[in-house]
Design a protein around this motif. Structure first.
Motif, mmCIF file in Angstrom:
data_model
loop_
_atom_site.group_PDB
_atom_site.id
_atom_site.type_symbol
_atom_site.label_atom_id
_atom_site.label_comp_id
_atom_site.label_asym_id
_atom_site.label_seq_id
_atom_site.Cartn_x
_atom_site.Cartn_y
_atom_site.Cartn_z
ATOM 1 N N LEU A 206 43.717 -1.214 -18.584
ATOM 2 C CA LEU A 206 43.084 -1.111 -16.633
ATOM 3 C C LEU A 206 43.627 -0.473 -15.430
ATOM 4 N N SER A 207 42.452 0.422 -14.494
ATOM 5 C CA SER A 207 43.348 1.119 -13.909
ATOM 6 C C SER A 207 43.449 -0.038 -12.365
ATOM 7 N N PRO A 208 44.038 1.069 -11.517
ATOM 8 C CA PRO A 208 44.443 -0.151 -9.994
ATOM 9 C C PRO A 208 42.952 -1.463 -10.405
ATOM 10 N N ILE A 209 42.254 -0.380 -9.764
ATOM 11 C CA ILE A 209 40.739 -1.314 -9.418
ATOM 12 C C ILE A 209 40.771 -2.627 -10.164
ATOM 13 N N THR A 210 40.215 -1.575 -11.020
ATOM 14 C CA THR A 210 39.802 -2.690 -12.797
ATOM 15 C C THR A 210 41.047 -3.972 -12.226
ATOM 16 N N LEU B 273 40.275 -6.742 -9.900
ATOM 17 C CA LEU B 273 38.820 -6.984 -9.905
ATOM 18 C C LEU B 273 39.040 -8.310 -10.567
ATOM 19 N N ILE B 274 39.917 -7.770 -12.674
ATOM 20 C CA ILE B 274 39.426 -8.457 -13.603
ATOM 21 C C ILE B 274 40.449 -10.392 -13.344
ATOM 22 N N ARG C 106 50.067 -1.233 -6.170
ATOM 23 C CA ARG C 106 49.287 -0.089 -7.184
ATOM 24 C C ARG C 106 47.888 0.464 -6.182
ATOM 25 N N GLY C 107 48.037 -0.057 -4.491
ATOM 26 C CA GLY C 107 47.281 1.084 -3.856
ATOM 27 C C GLY C 107 46.761 0.457 -3.377
ATOM 28 N N SER C 108 46.041 -0.352 -3.760
ATOM 29 C CA SER C 108 44.357 -1.022 -2.894
ATOM 30 C C SER C 108 44.726 -1.226 -1.134
#
Lengths: 214, 262
Positions: free
Chosen positions: A63-67, A70-71, A110-112
């Motif tokens: 998993l990346s920060p974006i996924t 989203l998940i 996580r940086g979002s």
């Protein structure tokens, strides 16, 4: 985000891992039932459809920060549609272990971007009450037993604070605590001091919950 | 594809997540900085875009261009869950949207961007626009959907295969019945799957129409014979590839690239 207009009540328990949320939820659940209320509990990452996939992805560290954001949002939306709303419609008191504030805090660390994450959860329902369990990394580690019980993502290892699990966990938790404090400005929550004795915490929780019970 | 969590990948991801939808999808509005080219096909189910893209893919390969093809809902991470959820007919509109966004983000970060960085041509069968059209047709809030996808990058070209809904349905019906979500049966527009398909896809089509100008789609008349559409598509694609070659000096050919497993 919409407000709860159903007969049931939604109560969220937020805070870092090992802050004692689970213990308090169980005690409150028993009490509500003794008092004759219908109560159900659920938690983050509990969607029948998606939870296993999240677990597998975490195990594979894919998993990346974006996924990751989203998940987990997909998981929340699935729980909301299939568990929370039907229970609220039927007049149940729904206790949820980790809800939107946990997502906001974790995703931002996580940086979002704040705005992006908050917009993402626009479909969610605001809880009637939110309890925030305040603790320290040392204390929560004590509660969790051993650092080996903490997984890669829950220790924030993917962010790269430190290659050492315990150090990374400590730094991640302090950052999360900082985010929770900031969230207080936008989301009124009741802070529970996890250093207080369990019974004292529970008394405060019951007092607040009584205020919204039908 | 193996994914390693180096600091740089986290950094890259942070940059992507920091896109502010308030600024009207900034990444969608400016050219991407990578050496490769990103070519997207869009259109409703049964518009023939996948057929065209596969022919184009083989053509480019035969000309020794380094090219990969990526399909909607094909990530290792969540495509199985989406398929399962669809099969059991238990995806709500928001869950549907968020899971597809997860799939897309995983492919964007894990496949599309690395390939573009390496100078490859990436052919994408559907892109974020599919989500904009479908999810909004499913009554999701348009600002919410676009925010969810604001980490996307702008393709070099988007070909929009325009076809009347009835013709699309005829094409699909030749080999199978339309699927539950394809027909928008979850919207309860009609109990008849065929009628529901027409109603739902008409909504999707009108969402596509609204985007033609906003995102500068290149329309292709998808009622033409297959080889004529392909001719049009190739002409445009070759122009884009030439333009690219100028911008980044030269497109690496297969020979001067190490074998890449994407």
């Amino acid at each position: 985000m919409r407000k709860n207009t159903y007969p049931g009540k939604l109560i969220a328990f937020e805070g870092v891992d090992g802050s004692g949320k689970g213990v308090q939820i169980n005690l409150l659940m028993d009490w509500l039932q003794v008092e004759g209320y219908g109560a159900v509990q659920t938690k983050r990452k509990n969607s029948k459809l998606i939870a296993q996939t999240i677990q597998n992805a975490k195990n594979n560290r894919s998993l990346s920060p974006i996924t990751y954001s989203l998940i987990h949002a997909a998981d929340t939306s699935d729980i909301l549609a299939k568990n929370i709303i039907p229970a609220l419609q039927a007049g149940f008191i729904v206790l949820i272990n980790k809800y939107i504030l946990t997502s906001f805090a974790r995703d931002v660390v996580r940086g979002s971007e704040h705005y992006w994450v908050r917009q993402l959860y626009d479909f969610a329902m605001l809880p009637d009450i939110t309890f925030y369990f305040k603790t320290t990394p040392e204390r929560s580690l004590e509660n969790l037993g051993s650092i080996s019980n903490v997984d890669f993502y829950d220790a924030g290892m993917d962010i790269g604070f430190s290659p050492q699990l315990e150090k990374s966990f400590t730094m991640f938790q302090s950052q999360l605590t900082g985010q929770f404090e900031l969230l207080h400005a936008d989301f009124k929550f009741i802070t529970i001091n996890s250093f207080d004795p369990v019974q004292q915490q529970q008394q405060l929780i019951r007092k607040v919950v009584k205020g919204v019970l039908p | 594809m193996v994914k390693l969590f180096s600091e740089s990948s986290v950094y890259e991801s942070k940059k992507l997540a920091n896109a502010k939808p308030d600024q009207k999808l900034p990444r969608f509005m400016q050219e991407h900085p990578y050496a490769g080219k990103l070519i997207v096909v869009e259109g409703i189910d049964g518009s023939g875009k996948s057929t065209q893209l596969k022919i184009l893919y083989n053509f480019l390969k035969s000309k020794s261009y380094p090219v990969i093809l990526t399909e909607w809902n094909s990530s290792k991470l969540v495509s199985k869950v989406i398929k399962k959820g669809k099969k059991k007919e238990q995806l709500g509109p928001e869950t549907f949207s968020l899971l597809h966004a997860t799939d897309f983000a995983d492919r964007l970060e894990g496949t599309i961007i690395p390939a573009l960085k390496a100078g490859l041509i990436v052919l994408a069968d559907r892109y974020a626009y599919t989500a904009f059209a479908r999810d909004i047709a499913r009554n999701c809030n348009s600002r919410w959907v676009r925010n969810g996808y604001s980490f996307s990058i702008k393709p070099d070209a988007v070909f929009y295969f325009k076809v009347p809904v009835k013709l699309a349905l005829d094409r699909i019906s030749l080999t199978r019945t339309p699927k539950y979500y394809e027909s928008g049966m979850d919207m309860k527009l009609s109990k008849d799957p065929l009628e529901s398909f027409v109603l739902f896809q008409s909504k999707v089509l009108s969402e596509y129409e609204k985007m033609v100008k906003e995102f500068s789609f290149i329309p292709i008349n998808a009622t033409l014979p297959i080889h004529e559409q392909q001719k049009l598509l190739r002409e445009d694609v070759m122009l884009i590839l030439k333009k690219k070659a100028k911008a980044c000096e030269k497109i690496p050919t297969r020979e001067n690239l190490l074998p890449l497993k994407v």
